[in-house]
Scaffold this active site. Structure first.
Site, PDB file in Angstrom:
ATOM      1  N   PRO A 246      -2.844  73.260  42.883  1.00 10.46           N
ATOM      2  CA  PRO A 246      -2.212  74.812  42.745  1.00 10.46           C
ATOM      3  C   PRO A 246      -0.940  74.928  42.255  1.00 10.46           C
ATOM      4  O   PRO A 246      -0.151  74.844  43.164  1.00 10.46           O
ATOM      5  CB  PRO A 246      -2.732  75.236  44.154  1.00 10.46           C
ATOM      6  CG  PRO A 246      -2.830  74.123  45.131  1.00 10.46           C
ATOM      7  CD  PRO A 246      -2.900  73.075  44.081  1.00 10.46           C
ATOM      8  N   ASP A 422       3.327  71.562  43.913  1.00  9.73           N
ATOM      9  CA  ASP A 422       2.028  71.774  44.340  1.00  9.73           C
ATOM     10  C   ASP A 422       2.129  72.831  45.619  1.00  9.73           C
ATOM     11  O   ASP A 422       2.753  72.137  46.484  1.00  9.73           O
ATOM     12  CB  ASP A 422       1.490  70.435  44.979  1.00  9.73           C
ATOM     13  CG  ASP A 422       0.073  70.391  45.289  1.00  9.73           C
ATOM     14  OD1 ASP A 422      -0.466  71.355  45.849  1.00  9.73           O
ATOM     15  OD2 ASP A 422      -0.562  69.028  45.087  1.00  9.73           O
ATOM     16  N   HIS A 423       1.580  73.726  45.368  1.00  7.70           N
ATOM     17  CA  HIS A 423       1.490  74.706  46.732  1.00  7.70           C
ATOM     18  C   HIS A 423       0.917  74.235  47.897  1.00  7.70           C
ATOM     19  O   HIS A 423       0.946  75.063  48.989  1.00  7.70           O
ATOM     20  CB  HIS A 423       1.242  76.198  46.153  1.00  7.70           C
ATOM     21  CG  HIS A 423       2.093  77.281  46.974  1.00  7.70           C
ATOM     22  ND1 HIS A 423       2.734  77.113  47.971  1.00  7.70           N
ATOM     23  CD2 HIS A 423       2.004  78.555  46.470  1.00  7.70           C
ATOM     24  CE1 HIS A 423       3.252  78.296  48.314  1.00  7.70           C
ATOM     25  NE2 HIS A 423       2.839  79.148  47.521  1.00  7.70           N
ATOM     26  N   ARG A 424       0.046  73.387  47.967  1.00 11.22           N
ATOM     27  CA  ARG A 424      -0.725  72.835  49.216  1.00 11.22           C
ATOM     28  C   ARG A 424       0.228  72.277  50.071  1.00 11.22           C
ATOM     29  O   ARG A 424       0.023  72.215  51.371  1.00 11.22           O
ATOM     30  CB  ARG A 424      -1.709  71.897  48.492  1.00 11.22           C
ATOM     31  CG  ARG A 424      -2.937  72.416  47.898  1.00 11.22           C
ATOM     32  CD  ARG A 424      -3.848  71.341  47.370  1.00 11.22           C
ATOM     33  NE  ARG A 424      -3.083  70.514  46.420  1.00 11.22           N
ATOM     34  CZ  ARG A 424      -3.724  69.089  46.181  1.00 11.22           C
ATOM     35  NH1 ARG A 424      -5.083  68.845  46.347  1.00 11.22           N
ATOM     36  NH2 ARG A 424      -2.994  68.383  45.317  1.00 11.22           N
ATOM     37  N   ILE A 426       3.953  72.560  49.362  1.00 10.12           N
ATOM     38  CA  ILE A 426       5.402  72.750  49.221  1.00 10.12           C
ATOM     39  C   ILE A 426       5.348  74.279  49.192  1.00 10.12           C
ATOM     40  O   ILE A 426       4.569  74.958  48.364  1.00 10.12           O
ATOM     41  CB  ILE A 426       5.951  72.157  47.934  1.00 10.12           C
ATOM     42  CG1 ILE A 426       6.172  70.734  48.080  1.00 10.12           C
ATOM     43  CG2 ILE A 426       7.264  73.203  47.604  1.00 10.12           C
ATOM     44  CD1 ILE A 426       6.401  70.220  46.685  1.00 10.12           C
TER      45      ILE A 426
END
Length: 450
Positions: A246, A422-424, A426
């Site tokens: 993501p 990577d929004h998972r 960060i």
């Protein structure tokens, strides 16, 4: 005994390569691990070593041929009682040949390791229910007796909606095991398969083409051109990264007016050492400091184990634009090196990339990636994270802009920064702090020790 030597597995997702040079001829004696071919794969030129000692009987390929994994490339009369004598003769020959080619040391580790791994005996055996049937890749020559024909594949038991889900995820549905009655494939089976592949626990890959294309020729003339090996590999890798990570992109700008003065001052020193003190070389040092301050950017996500892998090393990849496409050599232990040393190493890596001399090992193990488009232009972009890393920094062309300083506009050299992450793992606030740290480090060059 005469055996057929087939092209072994040479790396993850490497299915074929182009023969650059054949290093043996019929009648030559070869030793175990002696290079037989120079092969150019998607991103590297490697040597393919022999798994047996013996005398070459026939060679089935020549320079310029494209060969696939499992294809017979030569036959060898394997040594028996005279093995030690043959191997000694072969090693002496290889030492002489190596000196002529300027080759140092044994063949690349991937080629040796892959060659020692057994290979599936047949396509049917590789798809067997009990796992792959394993035999040596250097197998005995086939007997005249014909082999039984492989039975046609049974239809895949899956509903249209499940097939559509597989296409959207880039999954080859024929490789998914169904959990329903009669092996019927459910949506969760497809998702689980994709998750296993993404996490690295799956043994098969995902399709790079999810949806079929229309017939463009209906609207006018077209021409189809085959993808180059590098372009194909890049497309597959970025498809996987885009489907599984993501992405979020964040932008900022750094005032590098003072940094540019420092760079020009010390550039002759770097050139004297054999390097180039570029903005990219300086960015390596800045990123290394940022990764130590914000360790969540030096991680990888393991969704299968529900863990985050924290790396204790700082290896930074740098995207290099070449005639074959984008290659990313990795500069290792960046946090332990000074700017002059980094400028030399980066210059050497870039030259190797452009000369097609990078090995697979030199493009593996990165913690973070830097891509610089400043030499071309642009005011910003959104780079795709280099899976399995969790962030990538993009640099664009610096330009003079009026900046409000102490009550007046003054000309300052501003460089756009683009961070994708990577929004998972960060959060946006952490990304903003990371990018601001980078900008301030660029703006205060005196903190960067040469």
């Amino acid at each position: 005994m005469t055996i057929e030597f087939t092209l072994p597995e040479l790396g993850e997702n490497v299915e074929a390569g182009d023969v650059v040079r054949v290093l043996v001829s019929p009648g030559d004696v070869v030793a175990k691990e002696q290079p037989l071919l120079e092969l150019e794969t998607d991103k590297a030129t490697i040597e393919v070593p022999s798994s047996v000692a013996g005398r070459v009987r026939t060679v089935a390929v020549k320079a310029g041929d494209k060969v696939k994994v499992g294809q017979v490339v030569l036959t060898i009369e394997e040594s028996d009682g005279a093995g030690a004598e043959l191997e000694g003769e072969a090693r002496a020959r290889e030492e002489r040949a190596g000196a002529e080619r300027g080759v140092r040391g044994p063949a690349p580790r991937q080629a040796r390791d892959a060659l020692s791994e057994p290979k599936g005996a047949s396509e049917g055996a590789r798809r067997g229910a009990g796992g792959p049937a394993l035999v040596s890749n250097a197998r005995a020559a086939p007997q005249p007796a014909p082999e039984p024909a492989e039975a046609p594949s049974a239809p895949v038991p899956a509903a249209p909606s499940v097939r559509r889900l597989a296409r959207e995820l880039g999954v080859d549905i024929s490789r998914v095991s169904g959990s329903g009655p009669g092996g019927r494939i459910a949506p969760d089976d497809v998702k689980g398969f994709a998750k296993a592949v993404v996490s690295g626990s799956g043994s098969v890959g995902m399709s790079a083409t999810a949806l079929p294309l229309p017939d463009f020729s209906k609207w006018g003339p077209i021409e189809r051109r085959a993808m180059s090996g590098v372009r194909r590999k890049t497309a597959e890798h970025l498809t996987q990264a885009w489907l599984t990570i993501p992405h979020v992109s964040q932008h900022d700008a750094a005032d590098i007016t003072l940094l540019e003065e420092l760079r020009q001052k010390y550039a002759p020193q770097a050139e004297k050492a054999g390097g180039k003190l570029t903005i990219t070389a300086i960015a390596l040092k800045v990123v290394a400091a940022a990764l130590q301050r914000f360790p969540q950017f030096n991680t990888s996500v393991d969704m299968a184990a529900e863990e985050i892998v924290h790396k204790q090393y700082v290896h930074v990849g740098v995207a290099v634009d070449t005639e074959r496409g984008l290659l990313v050599p990795v500069i290792r232990d960046v946090d332990q090196k000074g700017l002059i040393a980094l400028s030399v190493e980066l210059a050497q890596a870039s030259e190797k990339a452009k000369a097609r001399k990078l090995t697979l090992e030199e493009m593996e193990g990165g913690s973070f990636t830097i891509t610089n488009l400043g030499g071309i232009g642009g005011t910003g972009f959104s780079p795709i994270v280099n899976h399995p890393e969790v962030a990538i920094l993009g640099l664009s062309r610096a330009r003079m802009e009026p900046v409000w300083v102490d009550g007046q506009f003054v000309p300052r050299l501003m460089m756009p920064l683009s961070l994708s992450y990577d929004h998972r793992v960060i959060d946006g606030a952490d990304a903003a702090r990371f990018l601001r740290f980078l900008a301030e480090a660029f703006e205060q060059p005196f903190v960067l020790a040469l």
